[in-house]
Design an enzyme around this catalytic site. Structure first.
Site, PDB file in Angstrom:
ATOM      1  N   GLY A  52     -15.813  10.684 -17.723  1.00 45.95           N
ATOM      2  CA  GLY A  52     -17.199  10.223 -17.861  1.00 45.95           C
ATOM      3  C   GLY A  52     -18.182  11.277 -17.368  1.00 45.95           C
ATOM      4  O   GLY A  52     -19.176  11.585 -18.039  1.00 45.95           O
TER       5      GLY A  52
ATOM      6  N   ARG B 185      -4.864  14.693  -8.681  1.00 51.20           N
ATOM      7  CA  ARG B 185      -6.088  13.975  -9.043  1.00 51.20           C
ATOM      8  C   ARG B 185      -7.243  14.953  -9.145  1.00 51.20           C
ATOM      9  O   ARG B 185      -7.715  15.487  -8.139  1.00 51.20           O
ATOM     10  CB  ARG B 185      -6.431  12.884  -8.027  1.00 51.20           C
ATOM     11  CG  ARG B 185      -7.685  12.129  -8.460  1.00 51.20           C
ATOM     12  CD  ARG B 185      -7.894  10.833  -7.730  1.00 51.20           C
ATOM     13  NE  ARG B 185      -8.881  10.049  -8.460  1.00 51.20           N
ATOM     14  CZ  ARG B 185      -9.076   8.742  -8.305  1.00 51.20           C
ATOM     15  NH1 ARG B 185      -8.338   8.063  -7.452  1.00 51.20           N
ATOM     16  NH2 ARG B 185      -9.993   8.105  -9.014  1.00 51.20           N
TER      17      ARG B 185
ATOM     18  N   ASP C 253      -8.863  11.702 -14.135  1.00 48.37           N
ATOM     19  CA  ASP C 253     -10.197  11.255 -13.722  1.00 48.37           C
ATOM     20  C   ASP C 253     -11.268  12.298 -14.031  1.00 48.37           C
ATOM     21  O   ASP C 253     -11.004  13.496 -13.998  1.00 48.37           O
ATOM     22  CB  ASP C 253     -10.159  10.967 -12.205  1.00 48.37           C
ATOM     23  CG  ASP C 253     -11.339  10.130 -11.770  1.00 48.37           C
ATOM     24  OD1 ASP C 253     -12.050   9.584 -12.637  1.00 48.37           O
ATOM     25  OD2 ASP C 253     -11.558  10.020 -10.558  1.00 48.37           O
TER      26      ASP C 253
ATOM     27  N   SER D 273      -6.124   1.341 -15.874  1.00 52.91           N
ATOM     28  CA  SER D 273      -5.678   0.512 -14.754  1.00 52.91           C
ATOM     29  C   SER D 273      -5.972  -0.966 -15.026  1.00 52.91           C
ATOM     30  O   SER D 273      -6.748  -1.305 -15.940  1.00 52.91           O
ATOM     31  CB  SER D 273      -6.376   0.948 -13.469  1.00 52.91           C
ATOM     32  OG  SER D 273      -7.714   0.488 -13.477  1.00 52.91           O
TER      33      SER D 273
ATOM     34  N   ARG E 106     -20.070   8.639 -22.617  1.00 54.78           N
ATOM     35  CA  ARG E 106     -18.827   8.690 -21.841  1.00 54.78           C
ATOM     36  C   ARG E 106     -17.579   8.783 -22.728  1.00 54.78           C
ATOM     37  O   ARG E 106     -16.602   9.433 -22.382  1.00 54.78           O
ATOM     38  CB  ARG E 106     -18.713   7.430 -20.980  1.00 54.78           C
ATOM     39  CG  ARG E 106     -19.730   7.341 -19.869  1.00 54.78           C
ATOM     40  CD  ARG E 106     -19.590   6.014 -19.118  1.00 54.78           C
ATOM     41  NE  ARG E 106     -18.232   5.807 -18.638  1.00 54.78           N
ATOM     42  CZ  ARG E 106     -17.733   6.371 -17.533  1.00 54.78           C
ATOM     43  NH1 ARG E 106     -18.494   7.152 -16.793  1.00 54.78           N
ATOM     44  NH2 ARG E 106     -16.504   6.142 -17.172  1.00 54.78           N
TER      45      ARG E 106
ATOM     46  N   LEU F 240      -5.842   7.261  -4.197  1.00 56.27           N
ATOM     47  CA  LEU F 240      -4.725   6.984  -5.107  1.00 56.27           C
ATOM     48  C   LEU F 240      -5.084   5.916  -6.142  1.00 56.27           C
ATOM     49  O   LEU F 240      -4.462   5.847  -7.211  1.00 56.27           O
ATOM     50  CB  LEU F 240      -3.540   6.525  -4.240  1.00 56.27           C
ATOM     51  CG  LEU F 240      -2.125   6.624  -4.752  1.00 56.27           C
ATOM     52  CD1 LEU F 240      -1.838   7.963  -5.402  1.00 56.27           C
ATOM     53  CD2 LEU F 240      -1.145   6.406  -3.594  1.00 56.27           C
ATOM     54  N   SER F 241      -6.048   5.073  -5.834  1.00 65.00           N
ATOM     55  CA  SER F 241      -6.521   4.044  -6.766  1.00 65.00           C
ATOM     56  C   SER F 241      -5.398   3.201  -7.372  1.00 65.00           C
ATOM     57  O   SER F 241      -5.378   2.963  -8.583  1.00 65.00           O
ATOM     58  CB  SER F 241      -7.369   4.676  -7.880  1.00 65.00           C
ATOM     59  OG  SER F 241      -8.475   5.323  -7.337  1.00 65.00           O
TER      60      SER F 241
ATOM     61  N   ASN G 155      -9.619  -1.407 -15.015  1.00 66.68           N
ATOM     62  CA  ASN G 155     -10.474  -0.753 -16.013  1.00 66.68           C
ATOM     63  C   ASN G 155     -11.037  -1.715 -17.078  1.00 66.68           C
ATOM     64  O   ASN G 155     -11.961  -1.362 -17.811  1.00 66.68           O
ATOM     65  CB  ASN G 155      -9.734   0.400 -16.714  1.00 66.68           C
ATOM     66  CG  ASN G 155      -9.588   1.633 -15.851  1.00 66.68           C
ATOM     67  OD1 ASN G 155      -8.653   2.417 -16.014  1.00 66.68           O
ATOM     68  ND2 ASN G 155     -10.513   1.844 -14.916  1.00 66.68           N
TER      69      ASN G 155
HETATM   70  C1  FPP Z   1     -11.017   8.011 -15.669  1.00 67.64           C
HETATM   71  O1  FPP Z   1     -12.156   8.804 -15.838  1.00 67.64           O
HETATM   72  C2  FPP Z   1     -10.378   7.842 -16.948  1.00 67.64           C
HETATM   73  C3  FPP Z   1      -9.984   6.672 -17.505  1.00 67.64           C
HETATM   74  C4  FPP Z   1     -10.181   5.378 -16.855  1.00 67.64           C
HETATM   75  C5  FPP Z   1      -9.389   6.620 -18.842  1.00 67.64           C
HETATM   76  C6  FPP Z   1      -8.402   7.701 -19.127  1.00 67.64           C
HETATM   77  C7  FPP Z   1      -8.250   7.739 -20.577  1.00 67.64           C
HETATM   78  C8  FPP Z   1      -8.089   8.858 -21.309  1.00 67.64           C
HETATM   79  C9  FPP Z   1      -7.937  10.218 -20.750  1.00 67.64           C
HETATM   80  C10 FPP Z   1      -8.118   8.749 -22.773  1.00 67.64           C
HETATM   81  C11 FPP Z   1      -6.908   8.190 -23.389  1.00 67.64           C
HETATM   82  C12 FPP Z   1      -5.696   8.855 -22.955  1.00 67.64           C
HETATM   83  C13 FPP Z   1      -4.648   9.123 -23.709  1.00 67.64           C
HETATM   84  C14 FPP Z   1      -3.493   9.736 -23.051  1.00 67.64           C
HETATM   85  C15 FPP Z   1      -4.566   8.873 -25.135  1.00 67.64           C
HETATM   86  P1  FPP Z   1     -13.596   8.147 -15.655  1.00 67.64           P
HETATM   87  O2  FPP Z   1     -14.051   7.631 -16.967  1.00 67.64           O
HETATM   88  O3  FPP Z   1     -13.540   7.129 -14.574  1.00 67.64           O
HETATM   89  O4  FPP Z   1     -14.452   9.367 -15.243  1.00 67.64           O
HETATM   90  P2  FPP Z   1     -15.733   9.316 -14.308  1.00 67.64           P
HETATM   91  O5  FPP Z   1     -15.225   8.974 -12.929  1.00 67.64           O
HETATM   92  O6  FPP Z   1     -16.250  10.715 -14.394  1.00 67.64           O
HETATM   93  O7  FPP Z   1     -16.674   8.311 -14.861  1.00 67.64           O
END
Ligand code: FPP
Length: 245
Positions: A29, A193, A26, A71, A39, A200-201, A74
């Site tokens: 973004g 996390r 997490d 998820s 992002r 835990l989402s 998402n």
């Molecule tokens: C949560 O951060 C992140 C995700 C929903 C996506 C995770 C994806 C990756 C790390 C990229 C692909 C991964 C691999 C292993 C190839 P957020 O975007 O919700 O962050 P924020 O809360 O700061 O907006």
């Protein structure tokens, strides 16, 4: 469950390490926003960091690692963000093939039937090609939700009862476990996390019944192996009793 740390050269690392670590990646973004970037840049950095952390876990001898990559919720994100993340999966899944020679088994958690066909094929091939590897198991949760996983297991168990293959009185915790995506892995010992969120989402909700949790304000792209060391040291100090005294 815990394993003894045999491999590391770091004096700082404790001797007892978790057998299974779950990572909620997490803060990508926010990492990008802080730098005035879109992002999707954050996700690219997050994916690079994923690779670093996988390698480090392998070096120190962790047996099971799970990553929450996408998820079931998402899909609500803007289309271009979803497709950027999917492209990172394409790139990094191919890249993971470089780990094949290193004895790493890849398992995907979640309903992959919602993904583009080329991506589904890559995932299935990767799972098949690595299924006999034993040194480490890397689990990627993609289109994954813990509740969805339990509902899916319930449907399969109900079908077995309906078909007369299973007696309703024989349904135990082990039965449920055997129908989860994680059926081949032990329960998660430590969930990490980053990014300051304290929840835990819907990640590994069944498997984390006795897990320890480690939260930090560091954003996922900045979560270095040194940060992981801190989590491991913290974990080693927890008194885990699993309901006993
Ligand atoms: C949560 O951060 C992140 C995700 C929903 C996506 C995770 C994806 C990756 C790390 C990229 C692909 C991964 C691999 C292993 C190839 P957020 O975007 O919700 O962050 P924020 O809360 O700061 O907006």
């Amino acid at each position: 469950m815990a394993i003894f740390n045999k491999k590391n050269n770091s004096e700082e690392l404790p001797t007892v390490l978790p057998n299974h670590i779950g990572f909620i990646m997490d803060g990508n973004g926010r990492w990008a926003k802080k730098r005035g970037l879109p992002r999707t840049f954050g996700h690219t950095e997050g994916a690079k960091n994923f690779r670093k952390i996988v390698r480090y876990c392998k070096d120190i001898g962790i047996k099971y690692i799970s990553f929450y990559a996408f998820s079931t919720e998402n899909w609500k994100r803007p289309k271009d963000e979803v497709s950027a993340i999917m492209n990172l999966f394409r790139e990094y899944i191919v890249d993971v093939r470089n780990y094949l020679s290193e004895n790493t088994k890849m398992v995907f958690l979640g309903d992959i039937s919602a993904l583009d066909e080329d991506l589904q094929k890559k995932i299935i091939d990767l799972e098949n090609d690595t299924k006999d590897y034993t040194e480490m198991t890397l689990m990627m949760a993609v289109n994954y939700g813990g509740r969805d996983e339990i509902a899916n297991a319930t449907r399969q168990i109900a079908q077995k009862v309906k078909d007369g293959e299973l007696d309703i009185n024989d349904i135990s915790e082990d039965t449920v476990n055997n129908f989860l995506y994680t059926r081949e892995a032990p329960d998660v010992d430590l969930i990490i996390r980053p990014s300051g969120e304290l929840r835990l989402s819907n990640f590994l909700i069944w498997q984390s019944a006795y897990a320890e949790f480690y939260f930090t304000d560091v954003l996922w792209p900045d979560f270095t192996p040194k940060e992981l060391d801190k989590a491991l040291i913290d974990f080693s100090k927890r008194g885990r009793r699993f309901g006993g005294v």
